[in-house]
Scaffold this motif. Structure first.
Motif, PDB file in Angstrom:
ATOM      1  N   LEU A  49       0.798  -1.223   0.000  1.00 29.80           N
ATOM      2  CA  LEU A  49       0.000   0.000   0.000  1.00 29.80           C
ATOM      3  C   LEU A  49       0.832   1.274   0.000  1.00 29.80           C
ATOM      4  N   HIS A  50       2.032   1.227   0.580  1.00 29.41           N
ATOM      5  CA  HIS A  50       2.862   2.418   0.722  1.00 29.41           C
ATOM      6  C   HIS A  50       4.297   2.148   0.267  1.00 29.41           C
ATOM      7  N   PRO A  51       4.501   1.874  -1.017  1.00 28.31           N
ATOM      8  CA  PRO A  51       5.862   1.576  -1.473  1.00 28.31           C
ATOM      9  C   PRO A  51       6.796   2.766  -1.257  1.00 28.31           C
ATOM     10  N   GLY A  52       7.984   2.466  -0.802  1.00 26.22           N
ATOM     11  CA  GLY A  52       8.978   3.503  -0.587  1.00 26.22           C
ATOM     12  C   GLY A  52       8.902   4.186   0.767  1.00 26.22           C
ATOM     13  N   VAL A  53       7.900   3.854   1.572  1.00 25.22           N
ATOM     14  CA  VAL A  53       7.750   4.441   2.900  1.00 25.22           C
ATOM     15  C   VAL A  53       8.152   3.395   3.923  1.00 25.22           C
ATOM     16  N   GLU A  54       9.000   3.797   4.868  1.00 23.32           N
ATOM     17  CA  GLU A  54       9.460   2.860   5.897  1.00 23.32           C
ATOM     18  C   GLU A  54       8.296   2.432   6.794  1.00 23.32           C
ATOM     19  N   PRO A  55       8.148   1.135   7.026  1.00 20.12           N
ATOM     20  CA  PRO A  55       7.117   0.686   7.974  1.00 20.12           C
ATOM     21  C   PRO A  55       7.580   0.938   9.408  1.00 20.12           C
ATOM     22  N   LEU A  56       6.667   0.801  10.343  1.00 22.59           N
ATOM     23  CA  LEU A  56       7.033   0.913  11.752  1.00 22.59           C
ATOM     24  C   LEU A  56       8.057  -0.163  12.096  1.00 22.59           C
ATOM     25  N   THR A  57       8.880   0.117  13.086  1.00 16.56           N
ATOM     26  CA  THR A  57       9.757  -0.944  13.587  1.00 16.56           C
ATOM     27  C   THR A  57       8.880  -1.970  14.274  1.00 16.56           C
TER      28      THR A  57
END
Length: 68
Positions: free
Chosen positions: A39-47
């Motif tokens: 859903l959010h390519p290129g955005v870091e997910p939460l740790t």
């Protein structure tokens, strides 16, 4: 015949292991990361730590039906 029986035992044990991991939420972070990347390519997910903290906080805020 013994080999076939052993195959059924190991397959059942594998299924039980999968079920327990799903039930306990052990795979929740991996599923979150996979969905986040879609859903959010290129955005870091939460740790992982932040993910579990957020999930716990949301569960604590959820309304709970109690008798007392």
């Amino acid at each position: 015949m013994l080999r076939r029986s052993w195959h059924h035992v190991t397959r059942a044990a594998s299924g039980i292991r999968w079920y327990v991991h799903e039930l306990m939420g052990d795979t929740a972070y991996a599923k979150y990361v996979a969905r986040h990347e879609t859903l959010h390519p290129g955005v870091e997910p939460l740790t992982e730590r932040a993910f579990w903290r957020q999930r716990t906080d949301e569960a604590e805020r959820a309304p709970v039906a109690r008798c007392c």
